[in-house]
Motif scaffolding. Structure first.
Motif, short mmCIF file in Angstrom:
data_model
loop_
_atom_site.label_atom_id
_atom_site.label_comp_id
_atom_site.label_asym_id
_atom_site.label_seq_id
_atom_site.Cartn_x
_atom_site.Cartn_y
_atom_site.Cartn_z
N PRO A 1 0.82 -1.30 0.05
CA PRO A 1 -0.19 0.08 -0.07
C PRO A 1 0.89 1.30 0.05
O PRO A 1 0.43 2.32 -0.28
N ARG A 2 2.06 1.05 0.63
CA ARG A 2 2.72 2.42 0.46
C ARG A 2 3.27 2.71 -0.81
O ARG A 2 3.37 4.05 -1.13
N ILE A 3 3.03 2.18 -1.92
CA ILE A 3 3.34 2.47 -3.28
C ILE A 3 2.35 3.33 -3.83
O ILE A 3 2.40 4.23 -4.57
N GLY B 1 3.24 6.76 -5.21
CA GLY B 1 3.66 6.60 -6.65
C GLY B 1 4.94 6.34 -6.66
O GLY B 1 5.73 6.34 -5.86
N ARG B 2 5.48 6.32 -8.02
CA ARG B 2 6.80 6.12 -8.14
C ARG B 2 7.39 6.90 -9.29
O ARG B 2 6.66 7.45 -10.06
N ASP B 3 8.57 6.59 -9.74
CA ASP B 3 9.21 7.29 -10.88
C ASP B 3 9.57 8.71 -10.31
O ASP B 3 8.69 9.36 -9.99
N ASN C 1 1.67 -3.67 11.18
CA ASN C 1 1.95 -4.30 9.93
C ASN C 1 1.92 -3.58 8.91
O ASN C 1 0.67 -3.07 8.55
N PRO C 2 2.99 -3.05 8.03
CA PRO C 2 2.67 -1.83 6.99
C PRO C 2 1.77 -2.46 6.05
O PRO C 2 1.39 -1.41 5.18
N VAL C 3 1.36 -3.54 5.57
CA VAL C 3 0.69 -3.71 4.71
C VAL C 3 -1.01 -4.34 5.07
O VAL C 3 -1.58 -4.45 4.27
N MET C 4 -1.11 -3.67 6.42
CA MET C 4 -2.74 -4.04 6.75
C MET C 4 -3.19 -2.96 7.12
O MET C 4 -2.60 -1.97 8.04
N ARG C 5 -4.51 -2.54 7.10
CA ARG C 5 -5.29 -1.58 7.67
C ARG C 5 -5.48 -1.80 8.82
O ARG C 5 -5.41 -2.83 9.63
N ILE C 6 -5.58 -0.63 9.65
CA ILE C 6 -5.87 -0.59 11.19
C ILE C 6 -6.86 -1.43 11.58
O ILE C 6 -6.67 -2.46 12.56
N ARG C 7 -7.97 -1.46 10.82
CA ARG C 7 -9.11 -2.31 11.12
C ARG C 7 -8.65 -3.80 11.19
O ARG C 7 -9.09 -4.48 12.06
N ASP C 8 -8.12 -4.09 10.21
CA ASP C 8 -7.52 -5.61 10.16
C ASP C 8 -6.58 -5.90 11.49
O ASP C 8 -6.71 -7.02 11.81
N VAL D 1 -9.19 6.66 10.92
CA VAL D 1 -8.06 5.81 11.26
C VAL D 1 -8.18 4.21 11.16
O VAL D 1 -7.52 3.83 10.45
N LEU D 2 -9.48 3.92 11.01
CA LEU D 2 -9.84 2.36 10.55
C LEU D 2 -9.38 2.06 9.45
O LEU D 2 -8.82 0.80 9.24
N GLY D 3 -9.79 2.84 8.44
CA GLY D 3 -9.61 2.37 7.04
C GLY D 3 -8.29 2.76 6.42
O GLY D 3 -7.88 2.54 5.40
N SER D 4 -7.37 3.44 7.47
CA SER D 4 -5.98 3.91 7.08
C SER D 4 -4.97 2.47 7.20
O SER D 4 -5.06 1.76 7.97
N PHE D 5 -3.77 2.95 6.42
CA PHE D 5 -2.64 2.09 6.44
C PHE D 5 -1.88 2.54 7.41
O PHE D 5 -1.77 4.04 7.81
N PRO D 6 -1.18 1.83 8.21
CA PRO D 6 -0.12 2.66 9.30
C PRO D 6 0.67 3.93 8.62
O PRO D 6 1.12 4.78 9.36
N HIS D 7 1.46 3.77 7.36
CA HIS D 7 2.11 4.78 6.92
C HIS D 7 1.40 6.14 6.77
O HIS D 7 2.02 7.13 6.57
N GLU D 8 0.00 5.99 6.68
CA GLU D 8 -0.65 7.14 6.62
C GLU D 8 -1.04 7.98 7.87
O GLU D 8 -1.67 8.98 7.86
N LEU D 9 -0.61 7.42 8.91
CA LEU D 9 -0.79 7.98 10.24
C LEU D 9 0.51 8.65 10.90
O LEU D 9 1.66 7.95 10.51
#
Lengths: 341, 352
Positions: free
Chosen positions: A333-335, A339-341, B112-119, B158-166
């Protein structure tokens, strides 16, 4: 509109792929048209000397075959070529007269896609599973054995691997009937959605698939081992343990999911390598895919077909890369945001 | 303490790390009790064994560490007393987060960076569904919303966000909210504010203080931040070289310290009111936990050290009701402190 394209990762990525295909098509055109002793000139000369056709006639024939107007200035020929290309018209085969190149290429393409696609899926999933296993059992006998196997298979070139399989398993030990396995289907088998057809397709593709798998699996294993090991040290894995999650859940959703990202980025590079390697492998196993077609086209100097195969292979590589990239942006999700490039 | 039901009792706990150089004695003979709704702060320098102690309470010690002796008794919600040192894997897994949740020092990377807070909430609830009943769908969202509101976050966002968005502070609050999900009896916070900027630190302290007032559960803080301890703790334990050197009510520790190390820590903190008083650091550095000095482990850095200190390690001596200090010279330390006028440390009282 442009701003909208620039802001969407997907559109940006698709636009980039289209531009790459365009550049590639242009290069193919100029290479064939402008190289000293170009295939077109060679073909004309051949017709004139061998069949005693007049130069004008020969030129006309060449023009229709390459779907090029040789009297027009180069830029006009180029535009026409692009126009034809956009309609999917790649000219006609020199050998099988009157058969459009696109038809030939499309008949061979599915076999290459099938064998490479299956091989990459098997090799990637097996590779990351083994890599994870190695990281979980690190510094055990199992880990040492697998690590060594991984480095050995990843350092042997795939065509050599193919030859080894052919010579040892096929000829010396006679474990498999390599003559029967030639081609992409046994005679008399009709394509259809039934077990006989699918089984036969896999039977004939098995040697190329095994070769591709052996050629790529070492890379996934070693990369995954390394990335799993570093993921195991991540704070979110410790925290997941503290949260009392089940081992299984931690191994899949926390460790595996994150550790698979680095090997996944290598998938794009690998796709191009395997496509390139398939030219030799298919020839080696007499598997009727694009590589086999190209080999025959080169033997018979069937330039339009060669051009068609080159274009198709590059297009496939670009499309596969595009898909891998888009999939990656779904996986990480960080990508998506950055975005990239 | 008297009349209070203890949720946690630790007795004579010894933890060592096996290293190439030898055994690192990170925790030495630590004993304490934690009341039902009490908050206890462990303060001390880096390397005094605080974090090891915290980790041992959820049995998350690194591979090379082991509990050499001692016991950790935990009274679970079912009133059953669990011996944490002997719990099997599955019981331990359930114990974690259901009975005792821990918020880690490294909040930035705890999700976990690939998981939403809700999860993250869903995962935690799902793997504890055997004991807690399955919490999913709407009920889960409601409970997660409730927890996030307790830490003053906007659940909708917050619930729908990914960690890097916080932001870092938000992530730390998410971790605290996640810690509250299963209503644990004890919440351990290991340096909960360390990686955050000052304003965010304040916000987190406010959140914790509100939680402490409104919800009844026990908290253990592990920190080198005295102000955190002053604001949130009921009792404070000063740790040095792997053991508790002074333990008492928060007012006792801050206004009437009886151990020279506690005094040193207090003197190293600037006060809000008094600009005149000079800050002093404790000379020297914490001892090598592999090769500890003889006698009192603090004697090489202690202005009160005598021959007795060099030979004999002092036990925890009752210096006042509910206050113990491990110092042979606690009376002198105390009288010197009172003579200097303990009121210079009143800023903490003013603020609290």
């Amino acid at each position: 509109m442009l701003r909208k394209i620039a802001s969407s990762y997907l559109l940006r990525r698709v636009a980039k792929a289209l531009i790459t295909i365009f550049v590639m098509a242009s290069l193919t055109f100029f290479l064939i048209r402008l190289m000293p002793g170009s295939p077109v000139e060679a073909y004309i000369a051949n017709l004139v000397t061998q069949y005693n056709v007049s130069y004008e006639n020969a030129k006309q024939q060449a023009a229709s075959l390459f779907s090029l107007d040789l009297n027009a200035p180069v830029y006009q020929q180029y535009l026409e070529y692009l126009g034809n290309l956009a309609r999917g018209d790649l000219g006609e085969s020199l050998i099988s007269r009157g058969v459009p190149v696109s038809e030939i290429v499309l008949a061979y393409l599915p076999w290459t896609l099938f064998s490479i696609g299956t091989a990459l899926i098997i090799s990637f999933s097996l590779g990351i599973m083994l890599g994870m296993l190695m990281a979980y059992k690190r510094e055990t006998k199992l880990d040492h054995i697998l690590t060594n196997l991984g480095s050995i298979v990843s350092s042997v070139p795939d065509y050599l691997m193919g030859i080894l399989i052919l010579v040892w398993v096929g000829v010396q030990w006679e474990l498999i009937d390599i003559t029967n396995m030639r081609g992409s289907l046994s005679p008399g088998i009709q394509p259809g959605f039934n077990l006989t057809f699918i089984g036969d397709a896999f039977y004939h593709a098995s040697l190329p698939i095994i070769t591709y798998v052996l050629g790529t699996i070492g890379l996934w294993m070693l990369t995954m081992r390394g990335s799993t090991e570093s993921t195991l040290g991540e704070d979110y894995v410790t925290v997941a343990k503290a949260r009392g999650l089940k081992e299984r859940r931690i191994a899949t959703a926390y460790v595996g999911r994150n550790a698979a990202l680095p090997p996944f980025t290598q998938l794009s590079i690998s796709i191009a390598l395997v496509f390139g390697g398939s030219l030799l492998i298919e020839w080696l196993f007499v598997y009727e895919g694009l590589g086999y077609l190209l080999y025959n086209a080169i033997q018979q100097r069937d330039y339009p077909v060669m051009q068609g195969v080159f274009l198709m292979i590059t297009t496939m590589v670009i499309v596969a890369n595009l898909l891998a990239d888009l999939l990656y942006s779904r996986l990480d999700p960080r990508i998506r945001v950055a975005g990239r490039d | 303490m008297e009349g209070r039901a203890d949720v946690l009792s630790v007795r004579e706990l010894e933890i060592g790390y096996e290293t190439g150089r030898g055994l690192v004695r990170a925790v030495r003979g630590v004993s304490f009790d934690l009341g039902d709704d009490e908050s206890l702060a462990f303060i001390g320098e880096s390397g005094s064994g605080k974090t090891t102690l915290g980790l041992s309470l959820v049995r998350l010690l690194p591979q090379n560490a082991s509990i050499a002796k001692g016991e950790i008794a935990f009274r679970a919600a079912s009133e059953e007393v669990l011996d944490l040192t002997t719990l099997d894997d599955e019981d331990l897994r359930r114990f974690r987060w259901e009975e005792c949740a821990m918020v880690f020092q490294s909040a930035l990377n705890a999700l976990n960076p690939v998981m939403r807070i809700r999860d993250h909430f869903a995962d935690t609830a799902k793997d504890h569904s055997e004991t807690n009943g399955s919490l999913k769908g709407r009920a889960l969202t409601e409970r997660a919303t409730e927890c996030l509101e307790m830490v003053q976050l906007d659940p909708g966002r917050v619930l729908g966000s990914f960690p890097h968005e916080l932001s870092g502070g938000m992530r730390q609050r998410v971790m605290i909210a996640l810690g509250l999900l299963l209503n644990p009896r004890v919440l351990i916070l290991d340096e909960p504010t360390t990686a955050l900027d000052v304003l965010t630190q304040r916000a987190i302290i406010e959140v914790l203080r509100t939680l402490k007032v409104e919800h009844r559960f026990a908290m253990i803080f592990v920190s080198h931040d005295l102000s955190l301890a002053a604001e949130l703790a009921d009792r404070v334990a000063t740790t040095y070289a792997g053991r508790i050197v002074e333990l008492g009510e928060v007012e006792q520790i801050f206004y009437h310290p009886r151990h020279p190390y506690t005094v040193g820590l207090l003197d190293a903190v600037p006060t809000l009111a008094g600009g005149q008083q000079e800050l002093s650091s404790i000379p020297g550095s914490p001892p090598d936990l592999i090769d500890l000095p003889t006698g009192c482990k603090f004697h090489p850095r202690c202005p009160y050290a005598t021959d007795k200190c060099r030979e004999e390690d002092p036990p925890l001596i009752e210096v006042a009701p509910a206050q113990t200090a491990a110092c042979w010279h606690w009376e002198k330390v105390g009288s010197d402190w009172e003579a200097r006028g303990g009121e210079i440390h009143e800023r903490d009282a003013n603020r609290a």
